[in-house]
Design a protein around this motif. Structure first.
Motif, PDB file in Angstrom:
ATOM      1  N   LYS A  74      59.900  63.917  84.796  1.00 39.84           N
ATOM      2  CA  LYS A  74      59.974  65.054  84.201  1.00 39.84           C
ATOM      3  C   LYS A  74      60.836  66.188  83.571  1.00 39.84           C
ATOM      4  CE  LYS A  74      54.630  64.557  85.946  1.00 39.84           C
ATOM      5  NZ  LYS A  74      53.244  64.590  86.186  1.00 39.84           N
TER       6      LYS A  74
ATOM      7  N   TRP B  47      60.215  73.269  80.148  1.00 41.54           N
ATOM      8  CA  TRP B  47      59.092  73.531  80.502  1.00 41.54           C
ATOM      9  C   TRP B  47      58.096  74.443  80.070  1.00 41.54           C
ATOM     10  CZ3 TRP B  47      62.609  74.016  83.656  1.00 41.54           C
ATOM     11  CH2 TRP B  47      63.417  75.456  83.742  1.00 41.54           C
TER      12      TRP B  47
ATOM     13  N   ASP C  49      46.065  66.938  78.761  1.00 40.84           N
ATOM     14  CA  ASP C  49      47.854  67.220  78.421  1.00 40.84           C
ATOM     15  C   ASP C  49      47.707  68.533  77.187  1.00 40.84           C
ATOM     16  OD1 ASP C  49      48.853  65.832  80.380  1.00 40.84           O
ATOM     17  OD2 ASP C  49      49.607  64.049  79.136  1.00 40.84           O
TER      18      ASP C  49
ATOM     19  N   THR D  10      49.563  76.862  78.007  1.00 40.06           N
ATOM     20  CA  THR D  10      50.960  77.655  78.383  1.00 40.06           C
ATOM     21  C   THR D  10      51.495  77.406  77.360  1.00 40.06           C
ATOM     22  OG1 THR D  10      50.987  75.350  79.377  1.00 40.06           O
ATOM     23  CG2 THR D  10      53.360  76.547  78.726  1.00 40.06           C
TER      24      THR D  10
ATOM     25  N   ARG E   6      46.539  71.559  78.161  1.00 39.87           N
ATOM     26  CA  ARG E   6      48.213  72.173  79.628  1.00 39.87           C
ATOM     27  C   ARG E   6      48.591  73.070  78.789  1.00 39.87           C
ATOM     28  NH1 ARG E   6      48.970  67.750  83.998  1.00 39.87           N
ATOM     29  NH2 ARG E   6      47.233  68.461  85.012  1.00 39.87           N
ATOM     30  N   GLN E   7      49.309  71.852  77.012  1.00 40.36           N
ATOM     31  CA  GLN E   7      49.850  72.031  76.259  1.00 40.36           C
ATOM     32  C   GLN E   7      49.468  73.751  75.639  1.00 40.36           C
ATOM     33  OE1 GLN E   7      53.064  70.950  75.538  1.00 40.36           O
ATOM     34  NE2 GLN E   7      53.249  73.389  75.182  1.00 40.36           N
TER      35      GLN E   7
ATOM     36  N   ARG F 158      51.320  79.594  85.534  1.00 48.91           N
ATOM     37  CA  ARG F 158      52.085  78.706  84.235  1.00 48.91           C
ATOM     38  C   ARG F 158      52.178  78.176  85.076  1.00 48.91           C
ATOM     39  NH1 ARG F 158      55.914  80.519  80.688  1.00 48.91           N
ATOM     40  NH2 ARG F 158      57.242  78.592  80.898  1.00 48.91           N
ATOM     41  N   ARG F 159      52.068  76.738  85.290  1.00 53.89           N
ATOM     42  CA  ARG F 159      53.106  75.337  86.031  1.00 53.89           C
ATOM     43  C   ARG F 159      54.126  75.957  87.078  1.00 53.89           C
ATOM     44  NH1 ARG F 159      52.274  69.160  84.408  1.00 53.89           N
ATOM     45  NH2 ARG F 159      51.606  68.468  86.238  1.00 53.89           N
ATOM     46  N   TYR F 160      53.959  75.993  88.046  1.00 52.83           N
ATOM     47  CA  TYR F 160      55.984  75.715  88.661  1.00 52.83           C
ATOM     48  C   TYR F 160      56.308  77.347  89.165  1.00 52.83           C
ATOM     49  CZ  TYR F 160      55.544  71.191  87.669  1.00 52.83           C
ATOM     50  OH  TYR F 160      55.290  69.745  87.795  1.00 52.83           O
TER      51      TYR F 160
ATOM     52  N   ASP G 102      57.108  71.501  76.544  1.00 53.95           N
ATOM     53  CA  ASP G 102      56.908  70.317  77.067  1.00 53.95           C
ATOM     54  C   ASP G 102      55.900  70.904  78.373  1.00 53.95           C
ATOM     55  OD1 ASP G 102      55.396  68.007  78.004  1.00 53.95           O
ATOM     56  OD2 ASP G 102      57.320  66.880  77.551  1.00 53.95           O
ATOM     57  N   GLN G 103      54.295  71.077  78.551  1.00 49.38           N
ATOM     58  CA  GLN G 103      54.123  71.054  79.582  1.00 49.38           C
ATOM     59  C   GLN G 103      54.341  70.708  80.989  1.00 49.38           C
ATOM     60  OE1 GLN G 103      51.201  69.197  81.160  1.00 49.38           O
ATOM     61  NE2 GLN G 103      51.471  68.053  79.751  1.00 49.38           N
ATOM     62  N   ASN G 104      55.120  69.130  80.640  1.00 51.63           N
ATOM     63  CA  ASN G 104      54.602  67.803  81.450  1.00 51.63           C
ATOM     64  C   ASN G 104      55.971  67.943  82.237  1.00 51.63           C
ATOM     65  OD1 ASN G 104      52.866  66.548  83.063  1.00 51.63           O
ATOM     66  ND2 ASN G 104      54.133  64.622  81.699  1.00 51.63           N
ATOM     67  N   THR G 105      57.292  69.080  82.194  1.00 53.18           N
ATOM     68  CA  THR G 105      58.471  68.584  82.213  1.00 53.18           C
ATOM     69  C   THR G 105      58.180  69.782  82.983  1.00 53.18           C
ATOM     70  OG1 THR G 105      58.862  70.227  81.005  1.00 53.18           O
ATOM     71  CG2 THR G 105      59.721  68.090  80.545  1.00 53.18           C
ATOM     72  N   LEU G 106      59.352  69.429  84.235  1.00 50.52           N
ATOM     73  CA  LEU G 106      59.125  70.524  85.693  1.00 50.52           C
ATOM     74  C   LEU G 106      60.077  71.775  85.526  1.00 50.52           C
ATOM     75  CD1 LEU G 106      60.232  67.463  88.572  1.00 50.52           C
ATOM     76  CD2 LEU G 106      57.383  68.521  87.436  1.00 50.52           C
TER      77      LEU G 106
END
Lengths: 570, 570
Positions: free
Chosen positions: B272, B317, A441, A448, A444-445, A544-546, B320-324
């Motif tokens: 998330k 997002w 995590d 990001t 990832r942060q 980035r994610r999503y 916080d990288q862990n949010t959708l």
């Protein structure tokens, strides 16, 4: 230390049992015979030579296909169309599902003859399905769904109703699926035609393809090389043009390595956008680094089309509780001048070989010329990321793998030994596993924030330090697995560049290069320019994610700038 | 076995160290003094009696607030407005942030005087922030963001720049945050005014509020009862109307129990969607059952407004990288006749007490009368779900809790002992943990398929087998934790029904009832009708994963049918 010395340290007695395995040998023989019998004469060709001989001379089946016109002009036109082009022609009645199916069945069968990409071929069933769809269209005057009549291939590990599903674990050879898994179900609902299920390595944890069922697959651009793994057969088949779109899975590079090596594009989506329930792997319940499924294809439009309809029409969240209810957005291909891309030339773990270095530099030069803003990306804690993700892969002490392997006592393939022990192979406590999650995590942060703070849209990087390696000789996953631990959507795209033994030689400084690790030394020593002729150069684009939609859209822009057309390799 | 017998089995020596703890006692005294000093005379009132005496007679501060007019009409009007109503008036200049802030500061301070809901009060800083916002509005002619001037309270465990953050672990009493956590940061960006941080139990794992900092909070509808936990202070404060919207967290019921017990609404979103990075708990890295943050408020409109702007404008997002990256959709409140709701009267683990049974039946009758289709829901494998989720809570063998507790040697609170050992408290192997995940996923799939196959929109259920329990006497979490393991978004809404000792008595058959477990016996034996006077009945409405918007929208319809108005309790 050589790779062999490292491999020799593995205690194979935990897994292998030659006596027990004996009972499975006739079953495996029967399996191979059935596969061979499934090659129908109407779809197959006579090979120009024995495969062993072709392999020895680095034969290029893709070039041969086009130069020797193994297909009719109509069959070429069909199989070189994208899925949306085919569907548009189904909708007007210009094409029938049956004629499209037959063309793909032929090209897929030839692909298998050259590359050993299939674990199962069922073109008779495929034909029936195509006939059904034509009939549906005739009766209803409309298509059954957005993938009506599109020939789609599936990695074998995914459950398929009424068929065997073993994921190349010999112990599972007798398992017959009661129902489709998520992917077969959704794609069938959307109108897909199935006819082939593809090869994968023992344990699914090699970037290669060896197993005790049918052995290695071969690369469609150079038979002496591997098509990659673990979606090995998908890479070889799609690279050869034998399916419109293939579906693979990826936990460390298993969609991207085959796509890059085998000359096609491939997307590792962000986790949980595509379903994976109803498939076999040793990773069930493992959530520190998620496996994902995703498409391989010869155009980015295919990838976009597949993702859009799989998600928006397939509604995977109604089939597999573990998928996100996150629609696929329409994102237009960005203008080159609106893009800022950070380039990672070296991940600090294993340096790239000459064709990859050249491929990356030429690509960057073309992008810059087109107006893309390029910045250099200094890898952030990549060694920590690699150590962490490798620990995650084996942090159950390989219990799940051991159970699946030892149940048949099957011999361990060379790279199985490598993967079982690579992350340490020690069972961790729950507390230790949680600490790995916390490292992940923080990585990832950091990545990001770096992208946001520096207004960088994407990271461009090698897929692997080399082009397609030789079978059973691929040890480093650092370039791909970085984006698994980050869970960044990553598109592998073809650059249109191929290894050239005259150009792609180590430069003079190489002889003085000090390897940073044994791993780097092992990997670099494998590269002899003469032995990788014509291997494609595929690179990774990560967001980035999503931001899957944005990655795919930017991929269109890039491939357009590079003028890549994988149907024009003639 | 009695609860005390079970609690006596805990080996407290693993955690407690009276000698070590001595060093912390002066720090705790100083902490309490500072909290007391923060009660400013301009915002406080004289209580009608000593709190101990009020508690003994089940005093109801909410009724007292209205009947004795502790606020001016203007202060009532402000603090009984929803956040969107306030913001609309800020935008026209009809209200200033300062006047709104002062009204809430007063109501919050009174809430704390009665209920001991705050760990920290900083109304001076809140006033400055409100002045800044008024100034901003004057200079720029526009609001700073969609939460401009909205007084928002935060559970203390969330990092707050420049302030202590201990999550009620004494060992962390000296920790000062260098930066805001995700929630303080996003809400501040949107314009929120902070002035109070609220109480929570030791370890954050009680549905109550005891700790070694300030002890228990009290219920705003009956001081002899608990406001619930672990977002204890948020429940008490929001139930009393002392903040427009409160932010709590929930891994087993910690938003929903306080909302239900304390007379407000509360949402446990799907995991998330709301960020949690930058907060302290012993759950870091634990991913089998995810903690989530979410809002508590006195109208469903507030919850919808908060979720929408937090997500769509706050873009978690990016923080916080862990949010959708999943936008909040506009979903209109459905017509009653379009709703199908399955009602769970009994989860098969602990039967409900009379006020809950009555509340559920009366609610169902009103919904049916309004046209809602009601079906009965037979619980699916609830005991397995409960056993599994309890194992998940403690499957690190309480290592993380032990480290945080033993560092100060602080005495264990009664319910800490319960929670540490409830799931078994044994350290599991990674393989065992993965098996729990697989059980969880099969449960999620089963519940999801059940809803889809039967065309059921939502599940209506008790929040807990009883109304607000007595402090330190709440043992069962089965009704709430079911939706944590399922990860189903769940809204607790008030029914407008309150416990009535004349009506809510066990019926005649109760004396012959055979308890299904010790847990059920312990829980049921606590309920004596005379001791729970006026406690609110809040119920749960749950939908499928990622159907948060639909759950909230249906909540509006239901609250509308029930004619619940929490600002009209007079």
């Amino acid at each position: 230390m050589s790779a062999d010395t490292i491999l020799a340290q593995v205690d194979v007695t935990q897994y292998e049992d030659p006596e027990k395995f004996k009972a499975f040998i006739p079953k495996l023989e029967k399996y191979r015979q059935a596969l061979n019998d499934a090659i129908l004469p109407q779809y197959s060709v006579e090979l120009p030579d024995k495969v062993e001989n072709l392999t020895a001379k680095q034969f290029n089946p893709v070039k041969y296909l086009y130069s020797q016109k193994l297909l009719t002009p109509s069959e070429f036109e069909i199989t070189d169309s994208s899925a949306p082009q085919l569907v548009a022609k189904f909708a007007t009645g210009e094409l029938t599902a049956v004629e499209v199916f037959k063309a793909f069945a032929k090209r897929a069968t030839i692909a298998h003859q050259f590359t050993n990409c299939a674990l199962e071929i069922f073109t008779k069933d495929g034909l029936k399905r195509a006939e059904y769809l034509d009939d549906y269209f005739k009766k209803n005057g409309k298509l059954i769904g957005p993938l009506h009549g599109v020939p789609i291939s599936l990695k074998e590990q995914m459950d398929f109703k009424g068929r065997q599903r073993h994921a190349c674990f010999v112990s599972k050879i007798d398992h017959i699926c009661e129902a489709h898994g998520t992917n077969a179900q959704i794609l069938e609902n959307l109108g897909a035609v199935f006819y082939i299920r593809t090869n994968q390595p023992q344990t699914l944890m090699h970037l290669c393809s060896d197993n005790n069922f049918i052995g290695v697959s071969r690369n469609p651009f150079n038979l002496s090389l591997t098509p990659g793994g673990s979606s090995s057969g998908e890479g070889a088949l799609v690279g050869f043009g034998g399916s419109a779109i293939g579906v693979g899975t990826d936990i460390g590079g298993s969609i991207r390595a085959p796509a890059a090596y085998s000359g096609c594009h491939g997307l590792r989506p962000t986790s949980k956008r595509i379903g994976l329930a109803g498939s076999l792997s040793a990773g069930a319940g493992q959530e520190s680094v998620m496996a994902v499924a995703g498409p391989l294809a010869r155009t980015i439009e295919d990838i976009d089309y597949w993702m859009k309809h799989y998600i928006n029409d397939g509604k995977p969240w109604e089939v597999d509780q573990n998928t996100l209810r996150l629609p696929w957005k329409e994102v237009a291909a960005p203008k080159a001048s609106d893009l800022t891309i950070a380039v990672m030339y070296d991940d600090g773990i294993v340096r790239t070989t000459p064709p990859i270095t050249r491929g990356l530099k030429e690509t960057v030069a073309k992008l810059e010329k087109a107006g893309v803003k390029i910045v250099e990306f200094k890898p952030i804690r990549t060694q920590l990321a690699y150590d962490t993700v490798n620990s995650m892969y084996t942090c159950d002490g390989n219990d799940a793998q051991r159970e699946l392997l030892a149940a048949s006592g099957e011999p361990l393939c060379r790279l199985t030994k490598w993967s079982l022990n690579y992350g340490g192979g020690k069972e961790l406590t729950v507390t230790q596993n949680r600490k790995l999650n916390m490292i992940r995590d923080s990585l990832r942060q950091e990545y990001t924030s770096f992208l946001i703070d520096n207004k960088i849209d994407f990271i461009l990087s090698p897929t692997y330090n080399n082009v397609a390696p030789k079978p059973k000789q691929v040890y480093n996953w650092s370039y791909t697995s970085l984006f698994n631990i980050l869970d960044f959507p990553t598109l592998v795209f073809q650059t249109g560049i191929f290894q050239d033994p005259e150009i792609d030689q180590w430069d003079a400084s190489y002889k003085d290069y000090k390897f940073r690790s044994e791993l780097e030394e092992i990997e670099c020593n494998i590269y002899n320019p003469k032995e990788f002729v014509g291997a494609p150069v595929g690179l990774q684009l990560s967001g980035r994610r999503y931001f899957d939609e944005e990655v795919v859209a930017a991929g269109k822009t890039i491939v357009d700038i590079l003028q890549v057309d994988l149907t024009k390799i003639k």
